[in-house]
Design an enzyme around this catalytic site. Structure first.
Site, PDB file in Angstrom:
ATOM      1  N   MET A 152      42.957  41.374  31.417  1.00 52.93           N
ATOM      2  CA  MET A 152      43.307  42.605  32.123  1.00 52.93           C
ATOM      3  C   MET A 152      43.213  42.391  33.635  1.00 52.93           C
ATOM      4  O   MET A 152      43.175  43.337  34.413  1.00 52.93           O
ATOM      5  CB  MET A 152      42.419  43.761  31.684  1.00 52.93           C
ATOM      6  CG  MET A 152      42.608  44.131  30.228  1.00 52.93           C
ATOM      7  SD  MET A 152      42.200  45.848  29.826  1.00 52.93           S
ATOM      8  CE  MET A 152      40.472  45.910  30.279  1.00 52.93           C
ATOM      9  N   GLY A 153      43.185  41.123  34.051  1.00 51.60           N
ATOM     10  CA  GLY A 153      43.170  40.825  35.470  1.00 51.60           C
ATOM     11  C   GLY A 153      41.787  40.888  36.089  1.00 51.60           C
ATOM     12  O   GLY A 153      40.773  40.930  35.413  1.00 51.60           O
ATOM     13  N   LEU A 195      40.381  38.433  37.769  1.00 51.49           N
ATOM     14  CA  LEU A 195      39.891  37.232  37.119  1.00 51.49           C
ATOM     15  C   LEU A 195      38.625  36.696  37.775  1.00 51.49           C
ATOM     16  O   LEU A 195      38.446  36.794  38.987  1.00 51.49           O
ATOM     17  CB  LEU A 195      40.980  36.151  37.136  1.00 51.49           C
ATOM     18  CG  LEU A 195      42.325  36.540  36.513  1.00 51.49           C
ATOM     19  CD1 LEU A 195      43.312  35.395  36.620  1.00 51.49           C
ATOM     20  CD2 LEU A 195      42.155  36.973  35.055  1.00 51.49           C
ATOM     21  N   HIS A 203      37.165  33.901  32.982  1.00 53.62           N
ATOM     22  CA  HIS A 203      38.575  33.782  32.604  1.00 53.62           C
ATOM     23  C   HIS A 203      39.073  32.351  32.815  1.00 53.62           C
ATOM     24  O   HIS A 203      39.830  31.811  32.002  1.00 53.62           O
ATOM     25  CB  HIS A 203      39.440  34.735  33.440  1.00 53.62           C
ATOM     26  CG  HIS A 203      39.162  36.183  33.212  1.00 53.62           C
ATOM     27  ND1 HIS A 203      38.449  36.946  34.102  1.00 53.62           N
ATOM     28  CD2 HIS A 203      39.506  37.014  32.197  1.00 53.62           C
ATOM     29  CE1 HIS A 203      38.366  38.192  33.656  1.00 53.62           C
ATOM     30  NE2 HIS A 203      38.988  38.260  32.495  1.00 53.62           N
ATOM     31  N   GLN A 224      43.614  51.153  24.873  1.00 55.02           N
ATOM     32  CA  GLN A 224      42.235  50.886  24.461  1.00 55.02           C
ATOM     33  C   GLN A 224      41.223  51.719  25.241  1.00 55.02           C
ATOM     34  O   GLN A 224      40.018  51.560  25.036  1.00 55.02           O
ATOM     35  CB  GLN A 224      41.918  49.395  24.594  1.00 55.02           C
ATOM     36  CG  GLN A 224      41.850  48.876  26.026  1.00 55.02           C
ATOM     37  CD  GLN A 224      41.875  47.361  26.063  1.00 55.02           C
ATOM     38  OE1 GLN A 224      42.817  46.713  25.579  1.00 55.02           O
ATOM     39  NE2 GLN A 224      40.827  46.764  26.616  1.00 55.02           N
ATOM     40  N   ASP A 236      32.801  39.268  24.408  1.00 56.56           N
ATOM     41  CA  ASP A 236      33.275  40.398  23.613  1.00 56.56           C
ATOM     42  C   ASP A 236      33.317  39.947  22.162  1.00 56.56           C
ATOM     43  O   ASP A 236      34.394  39.740  21.577  1.00 56.56           O
ATOM     44  CB  ASP A 236      34.643  40.851  24.108  1.00 56.56           C
ATOM     45  CG  ASP A 236      34.616  41.239  25.568  1.00 56.56           C
ATOM     46  OD1 ASP A 236      33.872  42.164  25.923  1.00 56.56           O
ATOM     47  OD2 ASP A 236      35.330  40.602  26.368  1.00 56.56           O
ATOM     48  N   MET A 275      29.375  36.873  33.016  1.00 57.05           N
ATOM     49  CA  MET A 275      30.454  37.240  33.919  1.00 57.05           C
ATOM     50  C   MET A 275      31.311  38.339  33.309  1.00 57.05           C
ATOM     51  O   MET A 275      31.658  38.292  32.136  1.00 57.05           O
ATOM     52  CB  MET A 275      31.306  36.022  34.249  1.00 57.05           C
ATOM     53  CG  MET A 275      30.599  35.020  35.124  1.00 57.05           C
ATOM     54  SD  MET A 275      31.702  33.696  35.675  1.00 57.05           S
ATOM     55  CE  MET A 275      30.574  32.768  36.709  1.00 57.05           C
ATOM     56  N   SER A 276      31.651  39.325  34.131  1.00 59.20           N
ATOM     57  CA  SER A 276      32.475  40.448  33.701  1.00 59.20           C
ATOM     58  C   SER A 276      33.169  41.028  34.916  1.00 59.20           C
ATOM     59  O   SER A 276      32.593  41.067  36.010  1.00 59.20           O
ATOM     60  CB  SER A 276      31.604  41.526  33.039  1.00 59.20           C
ATOM     61  OG  SER A 276      32.341  42.723  32.845  1.00 59.20           O
TER      62      SER A 276
END
Length: 321
Positions: free
Chosen positions: A35-36, A38, A42, A66, A188, A222-223
């Site tokens: 979803m970008g 980054l 990623h 979602q 996830d 990381m998120s």
């Protein structure tokens, strides 16, 4: 070494033509959905994809299907130019970036999409149960993919539209990009297992790779949502990895009672000021079936969702004893 720029594709038809042209040349394609906004997590997925495919496609699309109207679609971080700069620096490069404006535009004048900016989704009461931002905008999309048992519980408990939205948009991406391999992060965890089961059940000819969690130097997973943490909240959020790591060590030393392990993690999170999303998620589950266990007899995963301030963070730790 010259920097190789990826081909940027926004049209579904153009993306499909590109993939089929590459496959006709004998190339295999790896897809990394995102979803970008980054980050290194990623990038690690892209590096993993390079091990399994000749060409790499990264999709960047904030999926309204979602998010429920009460969630953070309108504030989800976005920096497409910055994302392209990061992709250009990836060793081995990226061959194509699929950046659609609206994956749910079927030529009937549907509303805006989630390509670069996620847009707004107003909160309003619906008389027909919980809906997503996609339905709230009246795009006309009616078909959903559900993995019925695995989507129940854990994140599905507090986000009832989330996994059907994820499974649906990933199915659309698979049908458009037609990859040989797709890589998902294990942060996830439930999502990764759901996609794996969907691919099995619907006979997608795609290999699903689960890539290990990438952490900051201090242990925080990381998120993209980490950017919303204040410095104080970020420091407190380090309790997540510390608590899970402590539980893993205790389990490896012979503690198999899941209640004891859960209490250990809950104590660490609450002492740091965290608010556990819901009791349903504070579970130790079998790694493949996601069935909750009370005693560890087989490989399990300890899954956590916890709020620090206004930010909901996910983390997990596999325990193989």
């Amino acid at each position: 070494m010259a920097v190789r720029e990826a081909e940027i594709i926004s049209s579904k038809d153009e993306m499909r033509r590109w993939s089929r042209r590459m496959r006709s040349q004998g190339k295999t394609i790896g897809l990394v959905p995102s979803m970008g906004y980054l980050h290194q997590g990623h990038i690690s997925l892209i590096e993993e994809a390079h091990k399994h495919a000749d060409l790499i496609v990264v999709s960047i699309y904030v999926n309204p299907g979602q998010f429920s109207p009460s969630e953070d679609l309108s504030t989800y971080p976005s920096d497409f130019h910055g994302d392209l700069q990061k992709l250009m620096a990836v060793p081995g490069g990226v061959d194509a970036v699929f950046h659609p404006h609206n994956l749910y535009d079927y030529g009937s004048g549907g509303g805006g999409g989630g390509g670069g900016s996620s847009g707004d989704c107003d909160v309003r009461e619906e008389g027909k149960g919980v809906v997503s931002c996609l339905e709230e905008r009246s795009f006309g999309h009616e078909t959903w993919v559900r993995v019925e048992r695995l989507e129940k519980g854990m994140c599905g408990k507090s986000r009832p539209v989330f996994f059907r939205g994820v499974a649906t948009v990933v199915s659309k991406l698979f049908n458009i990009v037609e990859p040989d391999v797709a890589v998902f992060g294990k942060k996830d965890y439930q999502q990764w297992r759901i996609i794996t089961r969907m691919v099995r059940d619907l006979d997608f000819s795609i290999k699903i790779i689960g890539s290990e969690i990438v952490r900051e130097a201090d242990g925080l997973a990381m998120s993209s949502r980490n950017v919303h943490l204040s410095p104080e909240e970020r420091e407190k959020a380090l309790s997540i990895n510390r608590s899970l790591s402590r539980a893993k060590v205790v389990a490896e030393k012979g503690q198999t009672d899941c209640r004891e392990l859960r209490d250990l993690v809950i104590q660490g999170l609450e002492e740091a000021g965290g608010r556990i999303d819901y009791a349903e998620l504070m579970k130790i589950v079998e790694q493949e079936s996601l069935v909750a266990v009370e005693e560890i007899r087989n490989p399990v995963v300890f899954c956590v969702a916890v709020w620090f301030g206004k930010v909901r963070l996910l983390d997990n730790m596999e325990i193989n004893v």
